[in-house]
Design an enzyme around this catalytic site. Sequence first.
Site, PDB file in Angstrom:
ATOM      1  N   HIS A 292       0.848  -1.196   0.000  1.00 18.67           N
ATOM      2  CA  HIS A 292       0.000   0.000   0.000  1.00 18.67           C
ATOM      3  C   HIS A 292       0.886   1.249   0.000  1.00 18.67           C
ATOM      4  O   HIS A 292       1.907   1.286   0.683  1.00 18.67           O
ATOM      5  CB  HIS A 292      -0.874  -0.017   1.258  1.00 18.67           C
ATOM      6  CG  HIS A 292      -2.154   0.740   1.121  1.00 18.67           C
ATOM      7  ND1 HIS A 292      -2.174   2.093   0.929  1.00 18.67           N
ATOM      8  CD2 HIS A 292      -3.434   0.331   1.125  1.00 18.67           C
ATOM      9  CE1 HIS A 292      -3.443   2.487   0.860  1.00 18.67           C
ATOM     10  NE2 HIS A 292      -4.226   1.453   0.962  1.00 18.67           N
TER      11      HIS A 292
ATOM     12  N   GLY B  15       0.148  -4.924   1.657  1.00 15.55           N
ATOM     13  CA  GLY B  15      -1.079  -5.096   0.867  1.00 15.55           C
ATOM     14  C   GLY B  15      -0.829  -5.828  -0.435  1.00 15.55           C
ATOM     15  O   GLY B  15      -1.727  -6.464  -0.982  1.00 15.55           O
TER      16      GLY B  15
ATOM     17  N   TYR C 249      -4.896  -4.506  10.612  1.00 17.75           N
ATOM     18  CA  TYR C 249      -5.265  -5.097   9.324  1.00 17.75           C
ATOM     19  C   TYR C 249      -6.764  -5.405   9.315  1.00 17.75           C
ATOM     20  O   TYR C 249      -7.382  -5.569  10.363  1.00 17.75           O
ATOM     21  CB  TYR C 249      -4.436  -6.360   9.038  1.00 17.75           C
ATOM     22  CG  TYR C 249      -4.222  -6.513   7.557  1.00 17.75           C
ATOM     23  CD1 TYR C 249      -3.391  -5.603   6.889  1.00 17.75           C
ATOM     24  CD2 TYR C 249      -4.874  -7.462   6.821  1.00 17.75           C
ATOM     25  CE1 TYR C 249      -3.223  -5.680   5.511  1.00 17.75           C
ATOM     26  CE2 TYR C 249      -4.715  -7.549   5.443  1.00 17.75           C
ATOM     27  CZ  TYR C 249      -3.878  -6.655   4.799  1.00 17.75           C
ATOM     28  OH  TYR C 249      -3.718  -6.729   3.445  1.00 17.75           O
TER      29      TYR C 249
HETATM   30  C1  LCV Z   1       4.919   4.683  -0.590  1.00 17.79           C
HETATM   31  C2  LCV Z   1       7.001   3.829  -1.092  1.00 17.79           C
HETATM   32  C3  LCV Z   1       6.656   2.575  -0.539  1.00 17.79           C
HETATM   33  C4  LCV Z   1       5.344   2.431  -0.005  1.00 17.79           C
HETATM   34  N1  LCV Z   1       4.513   3.506  -0.041  1.00 17.79           N
HETATM   35  O1  LCV Z   1      13.770   1.602  -2.254  1.00 17.79           O
HETATM   36  O2  LCV Z   1       0.653  -4.437   5.280  1.00 17.79           O
HETATM   37  S1  LCV Z   1       0.198  -3.169   5.821  1.00 17.79           S
HETATM   38  O3  LCV Z   1      -0.977  -3.319   6.638  1.00 17.79           O
HETATM   39  O4  LCV Z   1       1.254  -2.492   6.458  1.00 17.79           O
HETATM   40  C5  LCV Z   1      -0.275  -2.167   4.446  1.00 17.79           C
HETATM   41  C6  LCV Z   1      -0.956  -0.942   4.912  1.00 17.79           C
HETATM   42  C7  LCV Z   1       0.896  -1.889   3.590  1.00 17.79           C
HETATM   43  O5  LCV Z   1       0.994  -2.438   2.513  1.00 17.79           O
HETATM   44  O6  LCV Z   1       1.817  -0.986   4.040  1.00 17.79           O
HETATM   45  C8  LCV Z   1       3.025  -0.811   3.226  1.00 17.79           C
HETATM   46  C9  LCV Z   1       3.984  -1.945   3.593  1.00 17.79           C
HETATM   47  N2  LCV Z   1       5.201  -1.840   2.731  1.00 17.79           N
HETATM   48  C10 LCV Z   1       6.413  -1.855   3.304  1.00 17.79           C
HETATM   49  O7  LCV Z   1       6.615  -1.943   4.494  1.00 17.79           O
HETATM   50  C11 LCV Z   1       7.587  -1.737   2.325  1.00 17.79           C
HETATM   51  C12 LCV Z   1       8.096  -0.303   2.403  1.00 17.79           C
HETATM   52  N3  LCV Z   1       9.194  -0.141   1.445  1.00 17.79           N
HETATM   53  C13 LCV Z   1      10.440  -0.632   1.716  1.00 17.79           C
HETATM   54  O8  LCV Z   1      10.696  -1.306   2.707  1.00 17.79           O
HETATM   55  C14 LCV Z   1      11.471  -0.346   0.671  1.00 17.79           C
HETATM   56  O9  LCV Z   1      10.992   0.699  -0.138  1.00 17.79           O
HETATM   57  C15 LCV Z   1      11.729  -1.571  -0.223  1.00 17.79           C
HETATM   58  C16 LCV Z   1      12.438  -2.674   0.595  1.00 17.79           C
HETATM   59  C17 LCV Z   1      10.396  -2.116  -0.804  1.00 17.79           C
HETATM   60  C18 LCV Z   1      12.617  -1.140  -1.402  1.00 17.79           C
HETATM   61  O10 LCV Z   1      13.753  -0.520  -0.864  1.00 17.79           O
HETATM   62  P1  LCV Z   1      14.683   0.349  -1.829  1.00 17.79           P
HETATM   63  O11 LCV Z   1      15.823   0.792  -1.017  1.00 17.79           O
HETATM   64  O12 LCV Z   1      14.906  -0.401  -3.099  1.00 17.79           O
HETATM   65  P2  LCV Z   1      13.402   2.863  -1.341  1.00 17.79           P
HETATM   66  O13 LCV Z   1      13.012   2.427   0.014  1.00 17.79           O
HETATM   67  O14 LCV Z   1      14.465   3.876  -1.507  1.00 17.79           O
HETATM   68  O15 LCV Z   1      12.060   3.361  -2.066  1.00 17.79           O
HETATM   69  C19 LCV Z   1      12.119   3.963  -3.347  1.00 17.79           C
HETATM   70  C20 LCV Z   1      10.987   4.960  -3.375  1.00 17.79           C
HETATM   71  O16 LCV Z   1       9.735   4.256  -3.270  1.00 17.79           O
HETATM   72  C21 LCV Z   1       9.025   4.768  -2.153  1.00 17.79           C
HETATM   73  C22 LCV Z   1      10.084   5.323  -1.205  1.00 17.79           C
HETATM   74  O17 LCV Z   1       9.491   6.289  -0.359  1.00 17.79           O
HETATM   75  C23 LCV Z   1      11.047   5.922  -2.202  1.00 17.79           C
HETATM   76  O18 LCV Z   1      10.471   7.126  -2.663  1.00 17.79           O
HETATM   77  P3  LCV Z   1      11.364   8.483  -2.663  1.00 17.79           P
HETATM   78  O19 LCV Z   1      12.471   8.173  -3.651  1.00 17.79           O
HETATM   79  O20 LCV Z   1      10.412   9.531  -3.075  1.00 17.79           O
HETATM   80  O21 LCV Z   1      11.880   8.607  -1.222  1.00 17.79           O
HETATM   81  N4  LCV Z   1       8.269   3.705  -1.513  1.00 17.79           N
HETATM   82  C24 LCV Z   1       8.702   2.458  -1.254  1.00 17.79           C
HETATM   83  N5  LCV Z   1       7.733   1.747  -0.643  1.00 17.79           N
HETATM   84  N6  LCV Z   1       4.900   1.280   0.512  1.00 17.79           N
HETATM   85  N7  LCV Z   1       6.154   4.876  -1.131  1.00 17.79           N
END
Ligand code: LCV
Length: 268
Positions: free
Chosen positions: A73, A117, A147
């Site tokens: 999400h 999500g 959730y």
């Molecule tokens: C917005 C994002 C996101 C993101 N939203 O790249 O399951 S529940 O109930 O929690 C539900 C509500 C849900 O689905 O919540 C979200 C759960 N998702 C996560 O916890 C994963 C969050 N993301 C990460 O852990 C990392 O981004 C990963 C491991 C996926 C990739 O890491 P990496 O180092 O390759 P970055 O983190 O640098 O992300 C690149 C860009 O994508 C955005 C993040 O903010 C960044 O944007 P900016 O360059 O503008 O900073 N991004 C990543 N995930 N879920 N935005």
Amino acid sequence: MNTADETAPQPIIITEVKGHIGTVTLNNMAKRNALSSALLDSLTAALGDFKAQSVRVVIVRAHKGVKVWSAGHDVRELRRGHQDPLGYADPLEQALRAIRSYPGPVIAMVQGSVWGGAFDLALSCDMIIADETSTFAITPVNLGLPYNTTGLLHCLNRLPVNFIKEMFFTASPVNADVAKHWGIINHVVPSTEIEAFTQNLAEHIATKAPLAVAVVKEQLRVLTDFQPVAAQVFERIQNMRREVYESADYQEGIDAFLAKRKPEFRGK
Ligand code: LCV
């Protein structure tokens, strides 16, 4: 020099219909295919288009060899304060219902990591074909988010409750072998073969009687999705969920994510 097409905005998903097979490719790698309302509404609309074209089998995938299939999400869009962040009308929930009610198999072809999500989305597909790089995590406890009960039912229809608890309570990714062991995925296929494998599976199914396939899918949906819950129980659960999404911990979870720091949860 930028040619026109380099500056033209990229579509957030890429759709294609070849014969009886429709393919949706998630196409927002800069945001790790985060499930924004723009992406989710496009996915739901694509399924409507496919249905109008009597597409028999749908494949949902990311670009070949991605490290992140979908980051889940879009956290920036999660409702805060006095609003259910995963309510019935949420674009994610609408997309999940569109997948589950599509009159034909929707196959998730997964490479790379699947988060939050997006795990629910992949699990809502009829089958998951994944390669050796795939991992799966469900992460509400990282955000302090309650959730939704429908999402938990999706998990319960597929997985043993002790494994569901481990995934939810740890928020740790599970790898392809563990995912196969517990039945999250149908087949683990080497990344060099997964496109052909998934296409062949889709084409094989598309040769079968589509009406017979569609009715079995709908029968299984109504048998698994509609578990009766007493009104009072449902209201108690909703009240518990409201206390969570109105908690300071939920605000802290979102703030910490956006500030790219670890959250400090205080249990209130
Ligand atoms: C917005 C994002 C996101 C993101 N939203 O790249 O399951 S529940 O109930 O929690 C539900 C509500 C849900 O689905 O919540 C979200 C759960 N998702 C996560 O916890 C994963 C969050 N993301 C990460 O852990 C990392 O981004 C990963 C491991 C996926 C990739 O890491 P990496 O180092 O390759 P970055 O983190 O640098 O992300 C690149 C860009 O994508 C955005 C993040 O903010 C960044 O944007 P900016 O360059 O503008 O900073 N991004 C990543 N995930 N879920 N935005």
